[in-house]
Design a protein around this motif. Structure first.
Motif, PDB file in Angstrom:
ATOM      1  N   ASP A  95       0.846  -1.190   0.000  1.00 54.39           N
ATOM      2  CA  ASP A  95       0.000   0.000   0.000  1.00 54.39           C
ATOM      3  C   ASP A  95       0.882   1.241   0.000  1.00 54.39           C
ATOM      4  O   ASP A  95       1.940   1.260   0.642  1.00 54.39           O
ATOM      5  CB  ASP A  95      -0.876   0.062   1.256  1.00 54.39           C
ATOM      6  CG  ASP A  95      -2.088  -0.845   1.173  1.00 54.39           C
ATOM      7  OD1 ASP A  95      -2.647  -0.995   0.073  1.00 54.39           O
ATOM      8  OD2 ASP A  95      -2.482  -1.393   2.220  1.00 54.39           O
ATOM      9  N   PHE A  96       0.442   2.260  -0.704  1.00 50.17           N
ATOM     10  CA  PHE A  96       1.044   3.587  -0.611  1.00 50.17           C
ATOM     11  C   PHE A  96       0.253   4.291   0.489  1.00 50.17           C
ATOM     12  O   PHE A  96      -0.888   4.702   0.269  1.00 50.17           O
ATOM     13  CB  PHE A  96       0.927   4.336  -1.941  1.00 50.17           C
ATOM     14  CG  PHE A  96       1.724   3.703  -3.057  1.00 50.17           C
ATOM     15  CD1 PHE A  96       3.030   4.092  -3.290  1.00 50.17           C
ATOM     16  CD2 PHE A  96       1.174   2.715  -3.853  1.00 50.17           C
ATOM     17  CE1 PHE A  96       3.767   3.509  -4.304  1.00 50.17           C
ATOM     18  CE2 PHE A  96       1.899   2.130  -4.869  1.00 50.17           C
ATOM     19  CZ  PHE A  96       3.202   2.518  -5.105  1.00 50.17           C
ATOM     20  N   VAL A  97       0.847   4.403   1.671  1.00 52.99           N
ATOM     21  CA  VAL A  97       0.138   4.879   2.855  1.00 52.99           C
ATOM     22  C   VAL A  97       0.391   6.375   3.072  1.00 52.99           C
ATOM     23  O   VAL A  97       1.545   6.813   3.126  1.00 52.99           O
ATOM     24  CB  VAL A  97       0.563   4.081   4.103  1.00 52.99           C
ATOM     25  CG1 VAL A  97      -0.135   4.610   5.345  1.00 52.99           C
ATOM     26  CG2 VAL A  97       0.264   2.598   3.916  1.00 52.99           C
ATOM     27  N   VAL A  98      -0.684   7.134   3.217  1.00 45.91           N
ATOM     28  CA  VAL A  98      -0.597   8.575   3.450  1.00 45.91           C
ATOM     29  C   VAL A  98      -0.081   8.824   4.865  1.00 45.91           C
ATOM     30  O   VAL A  98      -0.653   8.350   5.838  1.00 45.91           O
ATOM     31  CB  VAL A  98      -1.978   9.241   3.266  1.00 45.91           C
ATOM     32  CG1 VAL A  98      -1.933  10.713   3.659  1.00 45.91           C
ATOM     33  CG2 VAL A  98      -2.464   9.054   1.839  1.00 45.91           C
ATOM     34  N   GLU A  99       1.018   9.570   4.954  1.00 44.95           N
ATOM     35  CA  GLU A  99       1.572   9.990   6.242  1.00 44.95           C
ATOM     36  C   GLU A  99       1.126  11.414   6.573  1.00 44.95           C
ATOM     37  O   GLU A  99       0.939  11.765   7.729  1.00 44.95           O
ATOM     38  CB  GLU A  99       3.104   9.917   6.222  1.00 44.95           C
ATOM     39  CG  GLU A  99       3.669   8.542   5.926  1.00 44.95           C
ATOM     40  CD  GLU A  99       3.410   7.537   7.029  1.00 44.95           C
ATOM     41  OE1 GLU A  99       3.216   7.954   8.188  1.00 44.95           O
ATOM     42  OE2 GLU A  99       3.382   6.329   6.729  1.00 44.95           O
ATOM     43  N   ASP A 100       0.989  12.238   5.524  1.00 45.99           N
ATOM     44  CA  ASP A 100       0.554  13.628   5.684  1.00 45.99           C
ATOM     45  C   ASP A 100      -0.062  14.063   4.359  1.00 45.99           C
ATOM     46  O   ASP A 100       0.335  13.583   3.293  1.00 45.99           O
ATOM     47  CB  ASP A 100       1.733  14.533   6.043  1.00 45.99           C
ATOM     48  CG  ASP A 100       1.295  15.946   6.404  1.00 45.99           C
ATOM     49  OD1 ASP A 100       0.273  16.093   7.106  1.00 45.99           O
ATOM     50  OD2 ASP A 100       1.957  16.900   5.968  1.00 45.99           O
ATOM     51  N   VAL A 101      -1.021  14.962   4.414  1.00 52.53           N
ATOM     52  CA  VAL A 101      -1.663  15.440   3.193  1.00 52.53           C
ATOM     53  C   VAL A 101      -1.915  16.938   3.303  1.00 52.53           C
ATOM     54  O   VAL A 101      -2.260  17.449   4.368  1.00 52.53           O
ATOM     55  CB  VAL A 101      -2.987  14.679   2.914  1.00 52.53           C
ATOM     56  CG1 VAL A 101      -3.996  14.898   4.019  1.00 52.53           C
ATOM     57  CG2 VAL A 101      -3.562  15.051   1.566  1.00 52.53           C
TER      58      VAL A 101
END
Length: 122
Positions: A95-101
């Motif tokens: 998975d490409f996991v969101v750490e910050d957006v």
């Protein structure tokens, strides 16, 4: 852990499942990148699409505030999501996991919403 940054536009509406600590939002960002030069020495591009997953607070924020075409700046990390489908049969994935957006420029759908809201306020 290695972290990366991608800036792109939402390919479609973000999909949310669950609530609170179990909220999971999946979405795809698309962007164009340099792909060399053609036979006439003109720059070529290719479209890159990356499927992301966000959890909890970020999942809720993305789902509530983003529309197709909106620009997002995502700091992400790559994580395994391997599982056993049947005993002895492992399915390998990631998975490409969101750490910050961060929210960038609005897309056409959101601009239309803003315009519609202004017309109703007048």
């Amino acid at each position: 852990m290695q972290q990366n940054i991608m800036t792109g536009r939402l390919a479609g509406a973000p999909e949310l499942r669950g609530t609170g600590d179990k909220a999971v939002c999946r979405f795809t960002l698309i962007d164009n990148e340099y792909a060399g030069k053609d036979d006439n020495n003109q720059a070529k591009t290719r479209t890159v699409s990356v499927p992301f997953v966000a959890f909890r607070h970020d999942a809720k924020r993305i789902h509530e505030h983003c529309r197709k075409g909106d620009q997002l700046i995502v700091t992400w990390s790559l994580r395994n999501n391997n599982y056993e489908k049947e005993p002895g049969q492992t399915v390998y994935g990631y998975d490409f996991v969101v750490e910050d957006v961060e929210f960038g420029a609005p897309g056409p759908e959101k601009r239309a919403e803003f315009q519609s809201g202004r017309q109703h306020a007048d």
